[in-house]
Design a protein around this motif. Structure first.
Motif, PDB file in Angstrom:
ATOM      1  N   LEU A   1       0.822  -1.202   0.000  1.00 43.30           N
ATOM      2  CA  LEU A   1       0.000   0.000   0.000  1.00 43.30           C
ATOM      3  C   LEU A   1       0.863   1.261   0.000  1.00 43.30           C
ATOM      4  N   LEU A   2       1.996   1.233   0.705  1.00 40.21           N
ATOM      5  CA  LEU A   2       2.917   2.369   0.666  1.00 40.21           C
ATOM      6  C   LEU A   2       3.462   2.576  -0.742  1.00 40.21           C
TER       7      LEU A   2
ATOM      8  N   LEU B   1       1.535   9.521  -5.845  1.00 39.40           N
ATOM      9  CA  LEU B   1       1.718  10.910  -5.422  1.00 39.40           C
ATOM     10  C   LEU B   1       3.140  11.422  -5.552  1.00 39.40           C
ATOM     11  N   TYR B   2       4.065  10.579  -5.988  1.00 39.83           N
ATOM     12  CA  TYR B   2       5.458  11.019  -6.098  1.00 39.83           C
ATOM     13  C   TYR B   2       5.858  11.068  -7.570  1.00 39.83           C
ATOM     14  N   SER B   3       6.399  12.198  -7.965  1.00 41.89           N
ATOM     15  CA  SER B   3       6.925  12.358  -9.320  1.00 41.89           C
ATOM     16  C   SER B   3       8.145  13.263  -9.252  1.00 41.89           C
TER      17      SER B   3
ATOM     18  N   GLY C   1       4.958  21.833  -1.694  1.00 42.00           N
ATOM     19  CA  GLY C   1       3.924  21.045  -1.048  1.00 42.00           C
ATOM     20  C   GLY C   1       3.749  19.658  -1.603  1.00 42.00           C
ATOM     21  N   SER C   2       4.347  19.354  -2.742  1.00 42.25           N
ATOM     22  CA  SER C   2       4.253  18.006  -3.293  1.00 42.25           C
ATOM     23  C   SER C   2       5.161  17.061  -2.508  1.00 42.25           C
ATOM     24  N   LEU C   3       4.921  15.767  -2.660  1.00 35.63           N
ATOM     25  CA  LEU C   3       5.702  14.783  -1.910  1.00 35.63           C
ATOM     26  C   LEU C   3       7.173  14.839  -2.289  1.00 35.63           C
ATOM     27  N   ALA C   4       7.466  15.029  -3.574  1.00 34.88           N
ATOM     28  CA  ALA C   4       8.862  15.118  -4.016  1.00 34.88           C
ATOM     29  C   ALA C   4       9.530  16.362  -3.435  1.00 34.88           C
TER      30      ALA C   4
ATOM     31  N   THR D   1      11.898   5.607  -4.435  1.00 27.50           N
ATOM     32  CA  THR D   1      10.596   5.193  -4.949  1.00 27.50           C
ATOM     33  C   THR D   1      10.383   3.692  -4.843  1.00 27.50           C
ATOM     34  N   ASP D   2      11.441   2.920  -4.578  1.00 26.53           N
ATOM     35  CA  ASP D   2      11.302   1.487  -4.355  1.00 26.53           C
ATOM     36  C   ASP D   2      11.135   1.259  -2.856  1.00 26.53           C
TER      37      ASP D   2
END
Length: 770
Positions: free
Chosen positions: A317-318, A325-327, A335-338, A351-352
């Motif tokens: 799920l993570l 949501l990550y790019s 404010g984005s996750l990245a 990302t892994d």
């Protein structure tokens, strides 16, 4: 002797103390042990033997053993190995005693019932296994000799803290009849919402100073086995089996090995749980089907009931959240996750997720807490988080302050609430009722399950399973002007389709100016709104007020991130506190995500698990699978973990110990390392710590918590001008142009048919084995 002790003690500083422990006594005992060992090494060698075993576990060299032995501090390497062999020879004695206790506690036919007759540890137990992969270093490689890896299986047993042997072992329900029980219903999402509100309250009390005094007054979540979940689990390491878990033959060998520990009271096999990750559970199912023609339950491996665990599901799920949501292209989008990863120096997160689970979790947890705190500051109209809200009952009773906090938390959860539509779930249920290969598209409304060109009326109960009905189906000619309820149950349940609170209560209500086109609940209790000013044309939110065709994709992203983050926090909280029913409810909701994310393996596993705990398995096994699926290695509140995570800890400790063997992977050495990892090794560590040879101080995470709190405060100051929670149409994060997060069920008709087909296969195999 008294004179010798007095002389040595007098030579040491009498006031030396550290961390509340008297170092003098520890060092005095160490000095005396060396004297005794030098005088009679065969008689007085306990300290030296313990140190020798610990040094062997740490992979110390032969030269170090020889040097310390000459100094009288340890014994030699060969003696240390002999001690390890003596200890490892009885590694499963505790499990054998558990098995004997269970077998002797029952004198009746287990086809009727199983009973618990004493409280001496015969509550039962389960086993768990997972694969161990070792990459040995090949010194000489060539065309005919290349690097290979070793694939084995490590297993352990864990006692049941919740007794179940008094429950019935018969009466099961076919899987096809249980499909409605494995699909989430309104009460599942209601429980999730309550848990999210509770966690949001904890976040606000952690980061808003005005809420801090309420920590002692907010009731803790409790369930019927909260006390048992705080007890320490007893873990018995069963060592490593050199069988290939990647093949059916290897899994059969593993299950045969574990089957020797299955109790057989009165000659009848008493099944126990066999836990594992998703891949292990799938292979166990295939192995049992391969042995379906066995002449007895033992040959058919029916003494082990496979059950999935929580840790590997959390990783899956993570990973979905990170993928969603990550790019990397959004690294400059505030404010984005990245951007949060770089701005707050979470550089180790990749990302892994499976390669660095903790780093991914830390970033998601921090971002969720930061967003929740920022949203609270925004809706309370505070200049800083240290300010007191204008409508806060500062002079009121503590109950009023706690209620204020709860209403604030509910408002935050409502902001990001993105549960699936009720009609989609209805379509899954309706489609699963038919065994036809290609049934017509199911209808998500009305009890008739048919789409008709007729007027419809909505039931005003928020918990109504159908929501909308054809007028003819409920015996009405026209819709009434007052609130209408489809049945007596809906009329008395107290819920309401309108307002954020979804509660039927008195008081004046106000309607959003968009009416039916409102993006939220349309009608609201005035007492539930924070704003006390109501103009003639009133809108419930900025989205409705602007009435624009353009969407705010940054706001959509914000809601999705908070929704996913609170879901992760809720699932981990349920595991940590051993909330069995809550974990089962989460599996139902995750089943829908497995389908939408195309995790078909975990979809099958989730259905098998949910079908089992819903009635496909016996009452005893259902209770076991619900409440005895986690372990508590520290014996503290909120310290439970999944069995598969505990196996990962044992796995890593075993591999670290084996790698210190410098390539000598003999069967004897492998078993030594396997059986010395885990609980017994930790006991040696504690023995040495308390024996005067140094303290192994374990961190409690306070430094990490302090750093996290500091970063949340910094986030609120840094991003308050970015208006992440205010509706501004047309803006977006780079990499998330036109972003819209949907929890709608993709192809619900196809999902219903898939669940029906899997249930029919489960019933077929059960009829064969029975």
């Amino acid at each position: 002797m008294p004179l010798l002790v007095a002389m040595i003690q007098a030579s040491l500083p009498a006031k030396l103390k550290r961390a509340g422990h008297n170092i003098i006594e520890k060092r005095l005992g160490t000095i005396l042990s060396i004297i005794f060992f030098t005088r009679a090494p065969r008689k007085y060698n306990f300290v030296q033997a313990t140190l020798s075993v610990e040094l062997w576990r740490q992979g110390c060299t032969h030269k170090l053993f020889q040097t310390l032995n000459r100094l009288g501090i340890t014994q030699g390497l060969q003696t240390a190995r002999a001690h390890v062999d003596n200890i490892a020879a009885d590694h499963d004695n505790c499990l054998v005693q558990w098995k004997t206790s269970v077998e002797s506690s029952d004198n009746r036919n287990h086809k009727k019932a199983v009973r618990r007759v004493s409280q001496t540890g015969d509550e039962g137990y389960g086993v768990c296994w997972d694969n161990v992969q070792i990459n040995p270093h090949c010194k000489h490689q060539g065309k005919d000799k290349k690097a290979e890896f070793l694939l084995w299986a490590l297993s352990f047993a864990c006692n049941n803290r919740v007794p179940t042997l008094h429950l019935m072992d018969t009466t099961t329900i076919p899987a096809c009849q249980l499909i409605p029980c494995i699909i989430p219903q309104h009460h599942d999402y209601a429980e999730l919402k309550n848990l999210m509100v509770y966690l949001t309250m904890k976040i606000l009390m952690q980061h808003l100073p005005v809420m801090d005094p309420m920590k002692r007054h907010v009731p803790r979540r409790k369930h019927q086995y909260s006390t048992e979940m705080c007890n320490k689990s007893e873990v018995v390491n069963l060592g490593v089996l050199e069988a290939n878990p990647a093949s059916t033959a290897g899994v059969i060998q593993i299950m045969q090995h574990l089957h020797a520990y299955v109790p057989e009271p009165n000659g009848q096999v008493l099944p126990i749980l066999c836990s594992g990750d998703g891949l292990s559970v799938e292979r166990m199912v295939h192995a049992k089907r391969a042995r379906v023609n066995g002449e007895s339950k033992m040959h058919r491996l029916q003494g082990l009931v496979e059950t999935p665990q929580e840790f590997h599901k959390e990783i899956l799920l993570l990973q979905d959240t990170v993928n969603m949501l990550y790019s990397g292209s959004s690294i400059a989008s505030r404010g984005s996750l990245a951007h949060m990863k770089v701005f707050y120096n979470h550089r180790s997160m990749s990302t892994d997720v499976k390669q660095n689970v903790q780093h991914a979790w830390d970033l998601i947890e921090f971002t969720t807490e930061a967003y929740v705190t920022m949203f609270a500051k925004t809706i309370l109209n505070l200049d800083t988080i240290s300010d007191v809200p204008a409508n806060f009952p500062s002079t009121g009773r503590m109950e009023e302050k706690v209620e204020y906090l709860r209403r604030l938390a509910e408002q935050i959860v409502d902001f990001c609430w993105l549960a699936p539509k009720k009609e989609d779930i209805r379509k899954v249920n309706a489609s699963a009722k038919s065994s036809a290969i290609f049934p017509e598209e199911s209808y998500g409304f009305c009890c008739c399950d048919e789409e008709k060109e007729e007027p419809m009326i909505q039931c005003c109960s928020y918990q109504c399973p159908f929501s909308w009905y054809h007028l003819a189906c409920v015996g009405l000619d026209e819709a009434p002007t007052d609130d209408w309820f489809c049945c007596d149950d809906c009329e008395v349940d107290g819920t309401y389709i309108y307002c954020r609170c979804h509660k039927r209560k008195g008081g004046e209500m106000i309607q959003c100016a968009l009416k039916d086109a409102c993006r939220n609940q349309e009608w609201y209790h005035k007492s539930c709104l924070s704003d006390n000013t109501f103009p003639e044309v009133w809108y419930c939110c900025d989205e409705c007020a602007l009435e624009t065709e353009h969407d705010d994709y940054v706001l959509n992203y914000t809601k999705a991130l908070m929704w996913r983050g609170l879901n992760h926090l809720a699932r981990r909280f349920a595991v940590r506190h051993g909330e069995g029913e809550t974990m089962k409810s989460h599996w139902k909701m995750d089943l829908l995500e497995f389908w939408s994310s195309r995790h078909h393996k975990y979809l099958n596993i989730a259905q098998q698990f949910l079908t089992g705990v819903s009635g496909f398995l016996s009452e005893r096994l259902r209770h076991d699978m619900t409440w005895n699926r986690v372990a508590n290695v520290h014996g503290k509140e909120g310290a439970n973990i999944g069995m598969d995570l505990l196996n990962e800890f044992l796995n890593n400790e075993f591999k670290d110990m084996l790698l210190r063997s410098r390539g000598r992977y003999t069967p004897k050495q492998v078993q030594r390392c396997a059986q010395m990892s885990g609980a017994f090794g930790k006991q040696i560590d504690r023995l040495i710590t308390d024996g005067g040879l140094g303290d192994l101080v374990q961190g409690n995470g306070s430094k990490t918590r302090h750093a996290n709190k500091k970063d949340v405060l910094d986030f609120v100051k840094e991003f308050q001008k970015d208006l992440l929670f205010v509706y501004h149409p047309g803006r977006y994060h780079r990499g998330f142009e036109e972003y819209a997060y949907s929890t709608g069920i993709k192809s619900p008709d196809l999902l219903g048919r898939k669940l029906r087909k899997t249930a029919e296969v489960m019933d077929m195999w059960k009829n064969i084995t029975d």
